[in-house]
Design a protein around this motif. Structure first.
Motif, PDB file in Angstrom:
ATOM      1  N   LEU A  25      -3.829   9.294   7.026  1.00 57.06           N
ATOM      2  CA  LEU A  25      -3.967   7.988   7.681  1.00 57.06           C
ATOM      3  C   LEU A  25      -2.854   7.011   7.334  1.00 57.06           C
ATOM      4  CD1 LEU A  25      -7.823   7.538   7.316  1.00 57.06           C
ATOM      5  CD2 LEU A  25      -6.520   8.529   9.206  1.00 57.06           C
ATOM      6  N   ALA A  26      -1.988   7.367   6.411  1.00 58.39           N
ATOM      7  CA  ALA A  26      -0.916   6.464   5.992  1.00 58.39           C
ATOM      8  C   ALA A  26      -0.084   5.933   7.163  1.00 58.39           C
ATOM      9  CB  ALA A  26      -0.025   7.139   4.950  1.00 58.39           C
ATOM     10  N   PRO A  27       0.324   6.766   8.124  1.00 51.09           N
ATOM     11  CA  PRO A  27       1.156   6.238   9.222  1.00 51.09           C
ATOM     12  C   PRO A  27       0.482   5.153  10.054  1.00 51.09           C
ATOM     13  CG  PRO A  27       1.178   8.637   9.221  1.00 51.09           C
ATOM     14  CD  PRO A  27       0.140   8.203   8.224  1.00 51.09           C
ATOM     15  N   PHE A  28      -0.834   5.160  10.100  1.00 53.85           N
ATOM     16  CA  PHE A  28      -1.548   4.188  10.919  1.00 53.85           C
ATOM     17  C   PHE A  28      -1.623   2.809  10.263  1.00 53.85           C
ATOM     18  CE2 PHE A  28      -3.257   8.351  12.028  1.00 53.85           C
ATOM     19  CZ  PHE A  28      -2.928   8.370  13.372  1.00 53.85           C
ATOM     20  N   PHE A  29      -1.374   2.756   8.975  1.00 53.97           N
ATOM     21  CA  PHE A  29      -1.494   1.485   8.269  1.00 53.97           C
ATOM     22  C   PHE A  29      -0.176   1.000   7.688  1.00 53.97           C
ATOM     23  CE2 PHE A  29      -5.710   3.474   8.220  1.00 53.97           C
ATOM     24  CZ  PHE A  29      -6.378   2.509   8.933  1.00 53.97           C
ATOM     25  N   LYS A  46       3.120  -1.178   7.718  1.00 52.40           N
ATOM     26  CA  LYS A  46       3.322  -2.536   8.241  1.00 52.40           C
ATOM     27  C   LYS A  46       4.150  -2.493   9.520  1.00 52.40           C
ATOM     28  CE  LYS A  46       2.994  -4.952   3.866  1.00 52.40           C
ATOM     29  NZ  LYS A  46       1.597  -5.071   3.858  1.00 52.40           N
ATOM     30  N   GLY A  47       3.695  -3.246  10.505  1.00 54.47           N
ATOM     31  CA  GLY A  47       4.431  -3.390  11.754  1.00 54.47           C
ATOM     32  C   GLY A  47       4.312  -2.211  12.706  1.00 54.47           C
ATOM     33  N   VAL A  48       3.405  -1.301  12.452  1.00 58.50           N
ATOM     34  CA  VAL A  48       3.261  -0.137  13.318  1.00 58.50           C
ATOM     35  C   VAL A  48       2.116  -0.379  14.287  1.00 58.50           C
ATOM     36  CG1 VAL A  48       2.690   2.317  13.395  1.00 58.50           C
ATOM     37  CG2 VAL A  48       4.156   1.443  11.591  1.00 58.50           C
ATOM     38  N   SER A  49       2.394  -0.141  15.565  1.00 59.85           N
ATOM     39  CA  SER A  49       1.371  -0.210  16.596  1.00 59.85           C
ATOM     40  C   SER A  49       1.633   0.944  17.549  1.00 59.85           C
ATOM     41  CB  SER A  49       1.446  -1.537  17.344  1.00 59.85           C
ATOM     42  OG  SER A  49       0.520  -1.552  18.402  1.00 59.85           O
ATOM     43  N   LEU A  50       0.595   1.598  17.973  1.00 60.43           N
ATOM     44  CA  LEU A  50       0.740   2.740  18.866  1.00 60.43           C
ATOM     45  C   LEU A  50       0.318   2.359  20.273  1.00 60.43           C
ATOM     46  CD1 LEU A  50      -0.782   5.407  16.479  1.00 60.43           C
ATOM     47  CD2 LEU A  50       1.621   4.975  16.937  1.00 60.43           C
ATOM     48  N   ASN A  51       1.287   2.230  21.151  1.00 69.39           N
ATOM     49  CA  ASN A  51       1.046   1.894  22.551  1.00 69.39           C
ATOM     50  C   ASN A  51       0.228   0.619  22.728  1.00 69.39           C
ATOM     51  OD1 ASN A  51       2.434   4.182  23.384  1.00 69.39           O
ATOM     52  ND2 ASN A  51       0.589   5.438  23.306  1.00 69.39           N
ATOM     53  N   GLY A  52       0.361  -0.292  21.807  1.00 65.72           N
ATOM     54  CA  GLY A  52      -0.319  -1.569  21.921  1.00 65.72           C
ATOM     55  C   GLY A  52      -1.804  -1.536  21.613  1.00 65.72           C
ATOM     56  N   THR A  53      -2.316  -0.409  21.152  1.00 66.91           N
ATOM     57  CA  THR A  53      -3.738  -0.333  20.835  1.00 66.91           C
ATOM     58  C   THR A  53      -3.939  -0.418  19.324  1.00 66.91           C
ATOM     59  OG1 THR A  53      -3.701   2.078  20.725  1.00 66.91           O
ATOM     60  CG2 THR A  53      -4.257   1.100  22.844  1.00 66.91           C
ATOM     61  N   SER A  54      -5.141  -0.625  18.949  1.00 69.62           N
ATOM     62  CA  SER A  54      -5.497  -0.752  17.544  1.00 69.62           C
ATOM     63  C   SER A  54      -5.216   0.553  16.801  1.00 69.62           C
ATOM     64  CB  SER A  54      -6.978  -1.101  17.422  1.00 69.62           C
ATOM     65  OG  SER A  54      -7.396  -0.959  16.100  1.00 69.62           O
ATOM     66  N   ASN A  55      -4.581   0.441  15.663  1.00 69.04           N
ATOM     67  CA  ASN A  55      -4.317   1.620  14.846  1.00 69.04           C
ATOM     68  C   ASN A  55      -5.609   2.227  14.313  1.00 69.04           C
ATOM     69  OD1 ASN A  55      -1.616   1.240  15.280  1.00 69.04           O
ATOM     70  ND2 ASN A  55      -1.257   0.255  13.318  1.00 69.04           N
ATOM     71  N   GLU A  56      -6.627   1.404  14.145  1.00 77.20           N
ATOM     72  CA  GLU A  56      -7.892   1.914  13.646  1.00 77.20           C
ATOM     73  C   GLU A  56      -8.496   2.929  14.622  1.00 77.20           C
ATOM     74  OE1 GLU A  56      -7.107  -1.331  13.525  1.00 77.20           O
ATOM     75  OE2 GLU A  56      -7.109  -1.720  11.372  1.00 77.20           O
ATOM     76  N   ALA A  99      -9.329   6.627  13.456  1.00 74.00           N
ATOM     77  CA  ALA A  99     -10.680   7.168  13.611  1.00 74.00           C
ATOM     78  C   ALA A  99     -10.650   8.502  14.344  1.00 74.00           C
ATOM     79  CB  ALA A  99     -11.567   6.171  14.348  1.00 74.00           C
ATOM     80  N   ARG A 100      -9.755   8.631  15.294  1.00 74.57           N
ATOM     81  CA  ARG A 100      -9.615   9.921  15.995  1.00 74.57           C
ATOM     82  C   ARG A 100      -9.179  11.013  15.032  1.00 74.57           C
ATOM     83  NH1 ARG A 100      -9.000  10.135  21.723  1.00 74.57           N
ATOM     84  NH2 ARG A 100      -8.942  12.362  21.242  1.00 74.57           N
ATOM     85  N   VAL A 101      -8.236  10.693  14.154  1.00 79.71           N
ATOM     86  CA  VAL A 101      -7.763  11.671  13.168  1.00 79.71           C
ATOM     87  C   VAL A 101      -8.898  12.069  12.229  1.00 79.71           C
ATOM     88  CG1 VAL A 101      -6.236  11.977  11.172  1.00 79.71           C
ATOM     89  CG2 VAL A 101      -5.343  10.996  13.288  1.00 79.71           C
ATOM     90  N   VAL A 102      -9.652  11.078  11.761  1.00 76.65           N
ATOM     91  CA  VAL A 102     -10.777  11.364  10.856  1.00 76.65           C
ATOM     92  C   VAL A 102     -11.823  12.209  11.585  1.00 76.65           C
ATOM     93  CG1 VAL A 102     -12.686  10.369   9.534  1.00 76.65           C
ATOM     94  CG2 VAL A 102     -10.420   9.325   9.421  1.00 76.65           C
ATOM     95  N   GLY A 103     -12.158  11.826  12.796  1.00 74.38           N
ATOM     96  CA  GLY A 103     -13.156  12.571  13.564  1.00 74.38           C
ATOM     97  C   GLY A 103     -12.732  14.006  13.835  1.00 74.38           C
ATOM     98  N   VAL A 109     -16.544   3.853   8.319  1.00 79.68           N
ATOM     99  CA  VAL A 109     -16.516   3.534   6.888  1.00 79.68           C
ATOM    100  C   VAL A 109     -15.226   4.071   6.264  1.00 79.68           C
ATOM    101  CG1 VAL A 109     -17.610   4.074   4.671  1.00 79.68           C
ATOM    102  CG2 VAL A 109     -19.008   3.340   6.597  1.00 79.68           C
ATOM    103  N   LEU A 110     -14.859   5.300   6.596  1.00 81.71           N
ATOM    104  CA  LEU A 110     -13.648   5.893   6.033  1.00 81.71           C
ATOM    105  C   LEU A 110     -12.387   5.192   6.511  1.00 81.71           C
ATOM    106  CD1 LEU A 110     -14.523   9.693   6.158  1.00 81.71           C
ATOM    107  CD2 LEU A 110     -14.494   8.184   4.175  1.00 81.71           C
ATOM    108  N   VAL A 111     -12.343   4.841   7.782  1.00 83.03           N
ATOM    109  CA  VAL A 111     -11.164   4.142   8.317  1.00 83.03           C
ATOM    110  C   VAL A 111     -11.035   2.757   7.685  1.00 83.03           C
ATOM    111  CG1 VAL A 111     -10.143   3.141  10.403  1.00 83.03           C
ATOM    112  CG2 VAL A 111     -11.088   5.459  10.451  1.00 83.03           C
ATOM    113  N   ASP A 112     -12.145   2.057   7.547  1.00 79.68           N
ATOM    114  CA  ASP A 112     -12.116   0.737   6.900  1.00 79.68           C
ATOM    115  C   ASP A 112     -11.661   0.852   5.440  1.00 79.68           C
ATOM    116  OD1 ASP A 112     -12.980  -0.390   9.263  1.00 79.68           O
ATOM    117  OD2 ASP A 112     -15.043  -0.687   8.585  1.00 79.68           O
ATOM    118  N   ALA A 113     -12.137   1.879   4.757  1.00 82.77           N
ATOM    119  CA  ALA A 113     -11.724   2.087   3.365  1.00 82.77           C
ATOM    120  C   ALA A 113     -10.242   2.415   3.280  1.00 82.77           C
ATOM    121  CB  ALA A 113     -12.555   3.203   2.737  1.00 82.77           C
TER     122      ALA A 113
END
Length: 88
Positions: free
Chosen positions: A37-41, A43-53, A57-61, A74-78
């Motif tokens: 999950l490091a790439p999603f968090f 600084k300054g990273v956004s994927l196609n203008g949508t929420s990185n969370e 969550a897709r990766v975790v799922g 819960v895992l994404v928030d953590a």
């Protein structure tokens, strides 16, 4: 009279307290996915203008398909707190 190092009060080793987590299985799951999950968090990273969370969550799922939606959140928030607070 001088106080030597052997005379100094030695602190007692910390004793582990009672386990606070209600779901230790989520701790294990967190350790399995936090590195992914490091790439999603970053600084300054956004994927196609949508929420990185969302993408995190897709990766975790995908990595842990047995988890329900709430546990994935819960895992994404953590992970967001983990990377935001500079624990990595």
């Amino acid at each position: 009279m001088s106080i030597g190092l052997s005379d100094a009060i030695q602190p007692e080793p910390l004793q582990p307290g009672p386990e606070r987590r209600k779901r230790p299985d989520l701790r294990v799951a967190f350790e399995q996915v936090v590195g992914k999950l490091a790439p999603f968090f970053s600084k300054g990273v956004s994927l196609n203008g949508t929420s990185n969370e969302y993408w995190a969550a897709r990766v975790v799922g995908d990595a842990l398909p047995d988890l329900d939606h709430h546990d994935v959140k819960v895992l994404v928030d953590a992970a967001a707190r983990y990377y935001r607070d500079g624990q990595a």
